[in-house]
Design an enzyme around this catalytic site. Structure first.
Site, PDB file in Angstrom:
ATOM      1  N   TYR A 181      -7.190   8.123  -6.959  1.00 18.09           N
ATOM      2  CA  TYR A 181      -8.855   7.959  -6.929  1.00 18.09           C
ATOM      3  C   TYR A 181      -9.205   9.261  -7.637  1.00 18.09           C
ATOM      4  O   TYR A 181     -10.103   9.146  -8.547  1.00 18.09           O
ATOM      5  CB  TYR A 181      -9.232   7.994  -5.619  1.00 18.09           C
ATOM      6  N   LYS A 185     -11.329   9.453 -10.965  1.00 12.23           N
ATOM      7  CA  LYS A 185     -12.785  10.083 -10.944  1.00 12.23           C
ATOM      8  C   LYS A 185     -12.729  11.255 -11.993  1.00 12.23           C
ATOM      9  O   LYS A 185     -13.907  11.562 -12.667  1.00 12.23           O
ATOM     10  CB  LYS A 185     -13.216  10.537  -9.875  1.00 12.23           C
TER      11      LYS A 185
HETATM   12  P1  NAI Z   1     -18.617   0.056  -1.621  1.00 14.92           P
HETATM   13  O1  NAI Z   1     -17.012  -0.158  -1.514  1.00 14.92           O
HETATM   14  O2  NAI Z   1     -19.595   0.226  -0.279  1.00 14.92           O
HETATM   15  O3  NAI Z   1     -19.161  -0.466  -2.637  1.00 14.92           O
HETATM   16  C1  NAI Z   1     -18.491  -0.832  -3.999  1.00 14.92           C
HETATM   17  C2  NAI Z   1     -18.652  -2.173  -4.618  1.00 14.92           C
HETATM   18  O4  NAI Z   1     -17.983  -2.429  -5.538  1.00 14.92           O
HETATM   19  C3  NAI Z   1     -18.278  -3.227  -3.786  1.00 14.92           C
HETATM   20  O5  NAI Z   1     -19.355  -4.138  -3.430  1.00 14.92           O
HETATM   21  C4  NAI Z   1     -17.295  -3.983  -4.345  1.00 14.92           C
HETATM   22  O6  NAI Z   1     -17.083  -5.386  -4.322  1.00 14.92           O
HETATM   23  C5  NAI Z   1     -17.463  -3.597  -5.759  1.00 14.92           C
HETATM   24  N1  NAI Z   1     -15.961  -3.798  -6.729  1.00 14.92           N
HETATM   25  C6  NAI Z   1     -14.971  -3.272  -6.246  1.00 14.92           C
HETATM   26  N2  NAI Z   1     -14.163  -3.690  -7.083  1.00 14.92           N
HETATM   27  C7  NAI Z   1     -14.681  -4.440  -8.039  1.00 14.92           C
HETATM   28  C8  NAI Z   1     -14.267  -4.939  -9.301  1.00 14.92           C
HETATM   29  N3  NAI Z   1     -13.107  -4.943  -9.772  1.00 14.92           N
HETATM   30  N4  NAI Z   1     -15.481  -5.518  -9.811  1.00 14.92           N
HETATM   31  C9  NAI Z   1     -16.546  -5.786  -9.650  1.00 14.92           C
HETATM   32  N5  NAI Z   1     -16.944  -5.190  -8.445  1.00 14.92           N
HETATM   33  C10 NAI Z   1     -16.096  -4.466  -7.712  1.00 14.92           C
HETATM   34  O7  NAI Z   1     -18.509   1.865  -2.242  1.00 14.92           O
HETATM   35  P2  NAI Z   1     -19.682   2.972  -2.517  1.00 14.92           P
HETATM   36  O8  NAI Z   1     -19.374   4.073  -1.322  1.00 14.92           O
HETATM   37  O9  NAI Z   1     -21.123   2.322  -2.319  1.00 14.92           O
HETATM   38  O10 NAI Z   1     -19.215   3.703  -3.770  1.00 14.92           O
HETATM   39  C11 NAI Z   1     -19.858   3.152  -5.046  1.00 14.92           C
HETATM   40  C12 NAI Z   1     -19.130   4.064  -5.963  1.00 14.92           C
HETATM   41  O11 NAI Z   1     -19.346   5.576  -5.556  1.00 14.92           O
HETATM   42  C13 NAI Z   1     -17.726   4.141  -6.327  1.00 14.92           C
HETATM   43  O12 NAI Z   1     -17.383   4.241  -7.550  1.00 14.92           O
HETATM   44  C14 NAI Z   1     -17.103   5.296  -5.540  1.00 14.92           C
HETATM   45  O13 NAI Z   1     -16.049   5.346  -5.864  1.00 14.92           O
HETATM   46  C15 NAI Z   1     -18.100   6.063  -5.644  1.00 14.92           C
HETATM   47  N6  NAI Z   1     -18.353   7.297  -4.730  1.00 14.92           N
HETATM   48  C16 NAI Z   1     -18.404   7.161  -3.251  1.00 14.92           C
HETATM   49  C17 NAI Z   1     -18.597   8.035  -2.571  1.00 14.92           C
HETATM   50  C18 NAI Z   1     -19.025   7.812  -0.974  1.00 14.92           C
HETATM   51  O14 NAI Z   1     -18.833   8.776  -0.246  1.00 14.92           O
HETATM   52  N7  NAI Z   1     -19.341   6.529  -0.480  1.00 14.92           N
HETATM   53  C19 NAI Z   1     -18.331   9.491  -2.813  1.00 14.92           C
HETATM   54  C20 NAI Z   1     -18.182   9.745  -4.220  1.00 14.92           C
HETATM   55  C21 NAI Z   1     -18.066   8.366  -5.048  1.00 14.92           C
END
Ligand code: NAI
Length: 280
Positions: A181, A185
């Site tokens: 990851y 990132k």
């Molecule tokens: P989450 O897991 O709640 O939502 C991620 C969404 O991406 C889900 O709806 C999932 O179905 C979708 N997804 C996953 N693989 C996919 C694919 N191959 N094609 C289409 N959709 C896909 O995650 P969250 O927390 O909302 O994170 C969103 C972004 O922010 C991610 O890139 C994550 O790495 C990044 N991020 C999140 C942090 C956190 O603390 N929650 C911190 C830093 C970055």
């Protein structure tokens, strides 16, 4: 209303249940909506960004593997008076990405804003990490952002205007158990800076947001995986955060809204840490 613009975009009419463009009936000077694509928009940070861009006046395509949840998010945006459609697609699948972008262009008009937010975790210490864990994470975050941006850029270049926002993370700076990851990132940051250099002359900006700890299903699932209650997990995170609270998806949506705004046209190739304190 940051997504409203006087441009060669056309106002929307209705066709096949979607808001469709109608070249014939529209004066060139109409104020119309920019079209935004948010990947991983069904829930969490992506959902908040989709809602925020819709509130800013964009017509939003909510793209996600979770098609049903994406449909619910799009419906809820429409219930609030916005324009949104849902598309089920895997961003790491080249054919699905091409079909997805074509469908957005058909249903809403040429995409002008792309938020590469879809993401997954497959955490493990290096010696226990499988090749599949590595490949899946790199595929969704990096290959997904690459495929989506390559598919969308043509529309932006043709329009002479575009905004790309990529989700990085504080994990880009290194985080135990996240070698895959963290590499993805950090890769997103280099990807963003190069997009800014290549696409700037076409009126397109590219920026990255690197969130710190945000309360979403992703962090909930991490707490469950390490066997800690979410409350304790959040409390542990807050202890390290100068503003003394965890982040919310809306905190990231506010940053995305800025990068997508008309007035952010001279801001490009930047990585904004949204982490409740200084990070890098
Ligand atoms: P989450 O897991 O709640 O939502 C991620 C969404 O991406 C889900 O709806 C999932 O179905 C979708 N997804 C996953 N693989 C996919 C694919 N191959 N094609 C289409 N959709 C896909 O995650 P969250 O927390 O909302 O994170 C969103 C972004 O922010 C991610 O890139 C994550 O790495 C990044 N991020 C999140 C942090 C956190 O603390 N929650 C911190 C830093 C970055």
């Amino acid at each position: 209303m940051q997504c409203r613009v006087f441009q060669t975009y056309r106002p929307v009419g209705m066709m096949n249940g979607f808001h469709m463009l109608d070249d014939e009936r529209i004066p060139m000077t109409s104020t119309t909506a920019r079209v935004a694509i948010v990947t991983g928009g069904a829930r969490g940070i992506g959902e908040a960004i989709a809602r925020r861009l819709a509130a800013d006046g964009c017509a939003v395509a909510v793209v996600d593997l979770r098609e049903q949840q994406a449909a619910e998010t799009a419906q809820s945006i429409r219930d609030d008076g916005g324009t949104a459609i849902a598309i089920g697609a895997d961003v790491s699948d080249e054919a699905a990405v091409a079909a997805c972008v074509a469908r957005v262009a058909d249903a809403l008009g040429a995409p002008a804003i792309l938020v590469n937010n879809a993401g997954i975790l497959r955490d493990n210490l290096l010696f226990k990490m499988t090749s599949d864990d590595w490949d899946q994470v790199l595929d969704v975050h990096l290959r997904g952002a690459f495929l989506m941006t390559r598919a969308v850029q043509k529309h932006m270049v043709d329009a002479g205007w575009g905004r790309v926002v990529n989700l990085s993370s504080t994990s880009a700076l290194g985080n135990r158990g996240q070698v895959n990851y963290s590499a993805a990132k950090a890769g997103i940051q280099g990807f963003t800076k190069t997009l800014a250099i290549e696409l700037g002359r076409f009126g397109i900006t590219a920026n990255a947001i690197a969130p710190g700890f945000i309360e979403t299903d992703m962090t909930r699932e991490t707490a469950a995986r390490v066997g800690v209650s979410f409350e304790d997990f959040v409390a542990g995170a807050i202890a390290q955060i100068p503003v003394g609270r965890a982040g919310a998806p809306a905190d990231i949506a506010a940053a995305a809204s800025f990068f997508c705004a008309e007035g952010a046209g001279f801001t490009s190739g930047q990585v904004l840490y949204v982490a409740g304190g200084p990070t890098a």
